[in-house]
Design a protein around this motif. Structure first.
Motif, PDB file in Angstrom:
ATOM      1  N   LEU A 141      16.512  43.203 -16.066  1.00 21.39           N
ATOM      2  CA  LEU A 141      16.717  42.128 -17.030  1.00 21.39           C
ATOM      3  C   LEU A 141      17.609  41.011 -16.490  1.00 21.39           C
ATOM      4  N   ASP A 142      18.661  41.396 -15.739  1.00 22.52           N
ATOM      5  CA  ASP A 142      19.588  40.377 -15.238  1.00 22.52           C
ATOM      6  C   ASP A 142      20.440  40.990 -14.135  1.00 22.52           C
ATOM      7  N   GLU A 143      21.087  40.128 -13.368  1.00 27.45           N
ATOM      8  CA  GLU A 143      21.940  40.579 -12.272  1.00 27.45           C
ATOM      9  C   GLU A 143      23.117  39.628 -12.115  1.00 27.45           C
ATOM     10  N   VAL A 144      24.297  40.179 -11.886  1.00 29.76           N
ATOM     11  CA  VAL A 144      25.478  39.372 -11.603  1.00 29.76           C
ATOM     12  C   VAL A 144      26.254  40.024 -10.463  1.00 29.76           C
ATOM     13  N   ILE A 145      27.068  39.223  -9.805  1.00 36.07           N
ATOM     14  CA  ILE A 145      27.989  39.727  -8.793  1.00 36.07           C
ATOM     15  C   ILE A 145      29.408  39.515  -9.307  1.00 36.07           C
ATOM     16  N   VAL A 146      30.204  40.570  -9.309  1.00 35.18           N
ATOM     17  CA  VAL A 146      31.593  40.466  -9.765  1.00 35.18           C
ATOM     18  C   VAL A 146      32.499  40.600  -8.542  1.00 35.18           C
ATOM     19  N   ILE A 147      33.514  39.742  -8.474  1.00 37.86           N
ATOM     20  CA  ILE A 147      34.420  39.744  -7.331  1.00 37.86           C
ATOM     21  C   ILE A 147      35.855  39.572  -7.818  1.00 37.86           C
ATOM     22  N   LYS A 159      42.311  46.246  -6.788  1.00 33.57           N
ATOM     23  CA  LYS A 159      41.201  46.107  -7.731  1.00 33.57           C
ATOM     24  C   LYS A 159      41.726  45.541  -9.044  1.00 33.57           C
ATOM     25  N   CYS A 160      40.818  44.959  -9.813  1.00 38.28           N
ATOM     26  CA  CYS A 160      41.179  44.376 -11.110  1.00 38.28           C
ATOM     27  C   CYS A 160      39.994  44.495 -12.069  1.00 38.28           C
ATOM     28  N   ASN A 161      40.233  44.131 -13.324  1.00 39.99           N
ATOM     29  CA  ASN A 161      39.228  44.316 -14.374  1.00 39.99           C
ATOM     30  C   ASN A 161      38.407  43.054 -14.609  1.00 39.99           C
ATOM     31  N   VAL A 162      37.117  43.246 -14.821  1.00 38.89           N
ATOM     32  CA  VAL A 162      36.269  42.179 -15.361  1.00 38.89           C
ATOM     33  C   VAL A 162      35.534  42.742 -16.577  1.00 38.89           C
ATOM     34  N   LEU A 185      23.225  39.474 -18.798  1.00 45.45           N
ATOM     35  CA  LEU A 185      24.493  40.102 -18.452  1.00 45.45           C
ATOM     36  C   LEU A 185      25.488  38.992 -18.115  1.00 45.45           C
ATOM     37  N   TYR A 186      26.551  38.927 -18.883  1.00 44.55           N
ATOM     38  CA  TYR A 186      27.567  37.894 -18.701  1.00 44.55           C
ATOM     39  C   TYR A 186      28.868  38.546 -18.200  1.00 44.55           C
ATOM     40  N   THR A 187      29.657  37.775 -17.476  1.00 43.17           N
ATOM     41  CA  THR A 187      30.916  38.301 -16.952  1.00 43.17           C
ATOM     42  C   THR A 187      31.965  37.204 -16.869  1.00 43.17           C
ATOM     43  N   ASN A 188      33.222  37.614 -16.940  1.00 45.30           N
ATOM     44  CA  ASN A 188      34.328  36.673 -16.745  1.00 45.30           C
ATOM     45  C   ASN A 188      34.836  36.710 -15.302  1.00 45.30           C
ATOM     46  N   SER A 189      34.048  37.306 -14.404  1.00 45.40           N
ATOM     47  CA  SER A 189      34.383  37.323 -12.981  1.00 45.40           C
ATOM     48  C   SER A 189      34.538  35.887 -12.463  1.00 45.40           C
ATOM     49  N   PRO A 190      35.460  35.639 -11.540  1.00 45.45           N
ATOM     50  CA  PRO A 190      36.285  36.603 -10.824  1.00 45.45           C
ATOM     51  C   PRO A 190      37.570  36.936 -11.582  1.00 45.45           C
ATOM     52  N   SER A 223      29.971  45.125 -24.951  1.00 40.86           N
ATOM     53  CA  SER A 223      30.737  44.794 -23.752  1.00 40.86           C
ATOM     54  C   SER A 223      31.361  46.054 -23.167  1.00 40.86           C
ATOM     55  N   ALA A 224      31.627  46.000 -21.879  1.00 46.26           N
ATOM     56  CA  ALA A 224      32.312  47.085 -21.181  1.00 46.26           C
ATOM     57  C   ALA A 224      33.192  46.471 -20.097  1.00 46.26           C
ATOM     58  N   ILE A 225      34.304  47.131 -19.811  1.00 45.16           N
ATOM     59  CA  ILE A 225      35.231  46.661 -18.779  1.00 45.16           C
ATOM     60  C   ILE A 225      34.975  47.414 -17.487  1.00 45.16           C
ATOM     61  N   TRP A 226      34.693  46.674 -16.431  1.00 43.87           N
ATOM     62  CA  TRP A 226      34.519  47.239 -15.098  1.00 43.87           C
ATOM     63  C   TRP A 226      35.865  47.134 -14.370  1.00 43.87           C
ATOM     64  N   PRO A 227      36.539  48.280 -14.138  1.00 44.11           N
ATOM     65  CA  PRO A 227      37.911  48.222 -13.624  1.00 44.11           C
ATOM     66  C   PRO A 227      38.036  48.320 -12.108  1.00 44.11           C
ATOM     67  N   TRP A 228      36.919  48.326 -11.385  1.00 40.59           N
ATOM     68  CA  TRP A 228      36.953  48.566  -9.941  1.00 40.59           C
ATOM     69  C   TRP A 228      36.525  47.342  -9.144  1.00 40.59           C
ATOM     70  N   THR A 229      36.824  46.170  -9.626  1.00 38.75           N
ATOM     71  CA  THR A 229      36.423  44.943  -8.943  1.00 38.75           C
ATOM     72  C   THR A 229      37.329  44.698  -7.746  1.00 38.75           C
ATOM     73  N   LYS A 230      36.715  44.540  -6.573  1.00 36.36           N
ATOM     74  CA  LYS A 230      37.462  44.321  -5.341  1.00 36.36           C
ATOM     75  C   LYS A 230      37.031  43.009  -4.694  1.00 36.36           C
ATOM     76  N   ILE A 231      37.755  42.640  -3.645  1.00 32.01           N
ATOM     77  CA  ILE A 231      37.500  41.358  -2.996  1.00 32.01           C
ATOM     78  C   ILE A 231      36.083  41.296  -2.432  1.00 32.01           C
ATOM     79  N   ASN A 232      35.584  42.422  -1.904  1.00 30.72           N
ATOM     80  CA  ASN A 232      34.230  42.401  -1.333  1.00 30.72           C
ATOM     81  C   ASN A 232      33.139  42.424  -2.392  1.00 30.72           C
ATOM     82  N   GLY A 233      33.487  42.647  -3.656  1.00 34.12           N
ATOM     83  CA  GLY A 233      32.561  42.458  -4.767  1.00 34.12           C
ATOM     84  C   GLY A 233      31.627  43.624  -5.033  1.00 34.12           C
ATOM     85  N   ASN A 234      30.987  43.565  -6.196  1.00 35.68           N
ATOM     86  CA  ASN A 234      29.967  44.530  -6.605  1.00 35.68           C
ATOM     87  C   ASN A 234      28.799  43.774  -7.216  1.00 35.68           C
ATOM     88  N   THR A 235      27.583  44.240  -6.928  1.00 35.87           N
ATOM     89  CA  THR A 235      26.394  43.715  -7.577  1.00 35.87           C
ATOM     90  C   THR A 235      26.073  44.608  -8.775  1.00 35.87           C
TER      91      THR A 235
END
Length: 234
Positions: free
Chosen positions: A107-113, A27-30, A13-18, A63-75
């Motif tokens: 399979l994988d884990e990331v934290i988006v902030i 909130k913003c998109n990753v 699982l790859y991300t362009n976070s933050p 790919s999918a866009i996660w639109p609820w990224t906040k400062i406190n982050g999501n796992t």
């Protein structure tokens, strides 16, 4: 003969976070990108601050866009599934989502902030005279810091003849644009404003500047508006 290990589900699982919050946003998109092998379905789950199924796919790359990224982050976790979890007949029953999540192979884990909004250099868009006598100046733009100030130069001279700071300025913002308003009381500056005009610059201390906007005073309607019509250029 292929090894058993070669058929084990694998995935990343790859991300362009933050992502960076826009002004006034919470909130913003990753973008989350999945790469998988040896599993029919891979699903992205949010595990913190609460469990929720976000997106699933059968392709080996999507790919999918996660639109609820906040400062406190999501796992976010990527898990292997034999079928889409929501096709389970008991999916909506209390506790079933947790059971399906727990049974799936991780399979994988990331934290988006999200990063807080940080103003860049000021963007000075426009300026005009205002107040009843047109000896006030209103500057409009974006990213004016709370300590931004205004430098003033004559139309045909590079030298700064005035700086307006602190209580000299009336500051305003509607969340999208900023304004700075000041009053011209100095006789020399008024003479420049009435003739060739003045050039105005907005400065963010330590973070750049923008300008100039050239402003020449418009004819004043005061005190001739009542009862007669105002000058058409007022």
């Amino acid at each position: 003969m292929p090894s058993i290990a070669s058929h084990q589900p694998i995935g990343h699982l790859y991300t362009n976070s933050p992502c960076t919050l826009r002004r006034g946003a919470i909130k913003c998109n990753v973008t989350l990108t999945v790469r998988k092998e040896n599993t029919p379905i891979a699903c992205i789950w949010r595990t913190q601050p609460s469990l929720g199924l976000f997106s699933c796919g059968g392709s080996n790359s999507w790919s999918a866009i996660w639109p609820w990224t906040k400062i406190n982050g999501n796992t976010m976790q990527l898990k292997a599934h034999n079928t889409y979890p929501t096709r389970d007949p008991n999916w909506k029953r209390p506790g079933r989502m947790q059971q399906i999540f727990d049974a799936a192979l991780l399979l994988d884990e990331v934290i988006v902030i999200a990063k807080p909004y940080e103003p860049g250099p000021p963007n000075l868009i426009s300026g005009k005279t205002t107040c009843y006598d047109n000896y006030c100046i209103r500057l409009t733009g974006t990213d004016f810091q709370s300590d931004a100030y205004v430098d003033v130069r004559p139309r045909n001279s590079p030298g700064i003849i005035a700086s307006y700071r602190g209580s000299d300025l009336i500051r305003g913002s509607n969340g999208n644009t900023d304004t700075l308003q000041l009053g011209i009381t100095d006789p020399t500056q008024r003479n420049h404003l009435n003739s060739a005009g003045l050039r105005f610059y907005v400065v963010n201390p330590g973070n750049g500047w923008d300008g100039p906007v050239h402003i020449k005073r418009r004819p004043s309607c005061f005190p001739f508006c009542n009862p007669r019509p105002c000058h058409p250029f007022c």
